[in-house]
Enzyme design. Sequence first.
Site, PDB file in Angstrom:
ATOM      1  N   LYS A  89       0.842  -1.205   0.000  1.00 43.40           N
ATOM      2  CA  LYS A  89       0.000   0.000   0.000  1.00 43.40           C
ATOM      3  C   LYS A  89       0.875   1.253   0.000  1.00 43.40           C
ATOM      4  O   LYS A  89       0.681   2.160  -0.779  1.00 43.40           O
ATOM      5  CB  LYS A  89      -0.933  -0.018   1.210  1.00 43.40           C
ATOM      6  CG  LYS A  89      -1.803   1.213   1.282  1.00 43.40           C
ATOM      7  CD  LYS A  89      -2.796   1.176   2.421  1.00 43.40           C
ATOM      8  CE  LYS A  89      -3.518   2.521   2.495  1.00 43.40           C
ATOM      9  NZ  LYS A  89      -4.494   2.578   3.574  1.00 43.40           N
ATOM     10  N   GLU A 107      10.627  -4.753   4.272  1.00 45.55           N
ATOM     11  CA  GLU A 107      10.703  -6.139   3.815  1.00 45.55           C
ATOM     12  C   GLU A 107      10.367  -6.235   2.326  1.00 45.55           C
ATOM     13  O   GLU A 107      11.069  -6.890   1.540  1.00 45.55           O
ATOM     14  CB  GLU A 107       9.712  -7.026   4.590  1.00 45.55           C
ATOM     15  CG  GLU A 107       9.988  -7.169   6.074  1.00 45.55           C
ATOM     16  CD  GLU A 107       9.236  -6.134   6.913  1.00 45.55           C
ATOM     17  OE1 GLU A 107       9.015  -5.001   6.432  1.00 45.55           O
ATOM     18  OE2 GLU A 107       8.883  -6.470   8.058  1.00 45.55           O
ATOM     19  N   GLY A 164      -4.812  -1.912   4.802  1.00 46.61           N
ATOM     20  CA  GLY A 164      -4.010  -3.052   4.345  1.00 46.61           C
ATOM     21  C   GLY A 164      -4.672  -4.391   4.625  1.00 46.61           C
ATOM     22  O   GLY A 164      -4.773  -5.254   3.760  1.00 46.61           O
ATOM     23  N   ARG A 165      -5.173  -4.571   5.856  1.00 43.82           N
ATOM     24  CA  ARG A 165      -5.739  -5.874   6.216  1.00 43.82           C
ATOM     25  C   ARG A 165      -7.142  -6.081   5.650  1.00 43.82           C
ATOM     26  O   ARG A 165      -7.741  -7.130   5.843  1.00 43.82           O
ATOM     27  CB  ARG A 165      -5.724  -6.048   7.729  1.00 43.82           C
ATOM     28  CG  ARG A 165      -6.333  -4.910   8.514  1.00 43.82           C
ATOM     29  CD  ARG A 165      -5.932  -4.971   9.982  1.00 43.82           C
ATOM     30  NE  ARG A 165      -6.394  -3.814  10.743  1.00 43.82           N
ATOM     31  CZ  ARG A 165      -5.736  -2.666  10.858  1.00 43.82           C
ATOM     32  NH1 ARG A 165      -4.580  -2.496  10.226  1.00 43.82           N
ATOM     33  NH2 ARG A 165      -6.207  -1.667  11.576  1.00 43.82           N
ATOM     34  N   GLU A 186      -4.567  -6.565  14.884  1.00 41.05           N
ATOM     35  CA  GLU A 186      -4.063  -5.261  14.434  1.00 41.05           C
ATOM     36  C   GLU A 186      -5.197  -4.231  14.456  1.00 41.05           C
ATOM     37  O   GLU A 186      -4.964  -3.049  14.714  1.00 41.05           O
ATOM     38  CB  GLU A 186      -3.454  -5.368  13.026  1.00 41.05           C
ATOM     39  CG  GLU A 186      -2.659  -4.141  12.613  1.00 41.05           C
ATOM     40  CD  GLU A 186      -1.766  -4.359  11.395  1.00 41.05           C
ATOM     41  OE1 GLU A 186      -0.616  -4.821  11.543  1.00 41.05           O
ATOM     42  OE2 GLU A 186      -2.213  -4.076  10.272  1.00 41.05           O
ATOM     43  N   HIS A 229      -4.113 -32.866  17.839  1.00 33.48           N
ATOM     44  CA  HIS A 229      -2.910 -33.559  18.303  1.00 33.48           C
ATOM     45  C   HIS A 229      -1.853 -32.559  18.774  1.00 33.48           C
ATOM     46  O   HIS A 229      -0.694 -32.908  18.926  1.00 33.48           O
ATOM     47  CB  HIS A 229      -2.365 -34.450  17.176  1.00 33.48           C
ATOM     48  CG  HIS A 229      -3.423 -35.388  16.656  1.00 33.48           C
ATOM     49  ND1 HIS A 229      -3.657 -36.628  17.207  1.00 33.48           N
ATOM     50  CD2 HIS A 229      -4.347 -35.231  15.680  1.00 33.48           C
ATOM     51  CE1 HIS A 229      -4.666 -37.206  16.568  1.00 33.48           C
ATOM     52  NE2 HIS A 229      -5.112 -36.379  15.638  1.00 33.48           N
ATOM     53  N   LYS A 258       9.464  -0.824  14.051  1.00 35.85           N
ATOM     54  CA  LYS A 258      10.036  -0.561  12.719  1.00 35.85           C
ATOM     55  C   LYS A 258      11.122   0.500  12.818  1.00 35.85           C
ATOM     56  O   LYS A 258      12.201   0.363  12.234  1.00 35.85           O
ATOM     57  CB  LYS A 258       8.941  -0.023  11.778  1.00 35.85           C
ATOM     58  CG  LYS A 258       7.941  -1.030  11.271  1.00 35.85           C
ATOM     59  CD  LYS A 258       7.037  -0.342  10.246  1.00 35.85           C
ATOM     60  CE  LYS A 258       5.799  -1.144   9.951  1.00 35.85           C
ATOM     61  NZ  LYS A 258       4.830  -0.433   9.112  1.00 35.85           N
TER      62      LYS A 258
END
Length: 536
Positions: free
Chosen positions: A201, A207, A260-261, A346, A377, A505
């Site tokens: 965005k 990253e 973004g999400r 978030e 399990h 960050k």
Amino acid sequence: MLKAAWSRLEAAAQSARDRCIDSLFAAEPDRVAAMSVEAAGLYLDLAKQPWSRAEREVALDLARAGGIEAARDRHFAGAVVNASEGRAALHMALRAPKGSDFEADGEPVSAGVDAVRAAMRAFADAVGSGAKRGATGKAFKSIVHIGIGGSDFGPRLVWDALRPVTPGIELRFVANVDPADMALALAGLDPAQTLVVVVSKTFTTLETLTNAQIARAWLRAALGQAGDGHLIAVSAAPGETAAFGVPDDQVFGFGDWVGGRYSVWSSVGLSCAIALGWDAFQGLLDGAHAMDRHFQTAPLEANAPVLLALAHIFNRNGLGRPVRAVVPYAQRLHLLPTFLQQLEMESNGKQTTANGAPVARATSTTVFGDAGTNVQHAFFQMMHQGTDIIPIDILAVRQASEGETVSQAKLLANAVAQAEALMVGKSESSVRAELAAKGMATADIDELAPQKTFHGNRPSSFILLDALTPQSLGALLALYEHKTFVEGVLWEINSFDQWGVELGKTLAVAVLKELEGGAPGAHDPSTADLIARLKS
Ligand code: F6P
């Protein structure tokens, strides 16, 4: 008014604390019908939640007192619901039919949405059909999707959920700045037949830009400067994509009113639209739109996102349960818990209200989970017999997407049986009777019976999909989006900003400079020691 409604909910929940959920079925003969709802093709059963019908009414009163309908209408009308960033949050516009008339903070946006969607479709069709080819004239056979957080989780989940068993175009994802992630994604791919889709965005994320540079170098090493034609950018920041060197005709945009999400519905979903085909992507949008319409029009007492939010709030705030498990009994949905971690934590992991005051009560639950039956399990021992009661969302899909029906029946049996076992449990007296029938000595029974006892009374929500289709997946994700919004309104927080991710960050940038030889900064002794170790 809201404060009083919260007090009533907290008081009502006290009655639920020590009561057996199971006992409510006798007291409320129509409980299953009253506690379940169908929405946009999904079936939601909240009958195994700890609330009685009367207590659910108290929760609905909380929703009314919190002005959920008015807040929802402001959200859909494109009001600035993300006040700290001065923006609307209008992902619903992205999945509305062509020719809709959404406005973000008074600005019409639907024509722009339609134009980007048409461009995405044309591009997806051209790549899929082989009309659009790479620099050497070969058709594209693989896509490397680079992005992180909201620019990764949604597309990755959609691809995993809907991908053909043998895809015509292989789609791989790279999120982590860990060099291994990129190395593994590129391994075995032919740059001449690979499209790199860089999704960010802001187009400033460390990253993603690092990985984009590595991918571009990989393309250039094989194809020369023509390799740049294989790199597509998806972003809401055209200035940044230009600065990175991506020509405008290789950029797909979206509005800054898309969080973004909440962005998988935008051009962030381009890789999926190409690799799944346009019809599937459109189906995803249609399913989400159907849930939008449900959320907008269903009365609160039959409104799936509202009821799911209230059930979660009843556990979180009424009963003080800070953690929730999400377990899809569908391997193709194994990434749903990860997606929800960002969506819920978030969005609602906040300690101040939208006005900057401290919140009055606990906010987001901690969400964790993975696919059933695998997790039976792993952490189900604790779900059944741990000292904490952990509510759970169990999801199941009636029809298998592929594979053996005999396996599907076993999968579904486990989903249903676990929900039953968690609620009903197994009493110590029945365990004792079983052990005695096997001839065990009383002293041994005294020791073993408590260990084999299940106290039960562990709540679950059950979400049933008929089939895992683009439509049902779209509806499911939109259900959780709106549920998260409802919670945020009742907690009086802004669900659409994420200031909490900034500090780490910033410090990482400072630490990186030191690792690369810069002057040591001021740190606590533990941090300074770690930096020194990494430099040595
Ligand atoms: O994790 C923080 C965050 O800002 C998320 O909200 C976002 O989804 C992610 O980083 C990626 O951001 P971008 O799409 O701008 O690269």
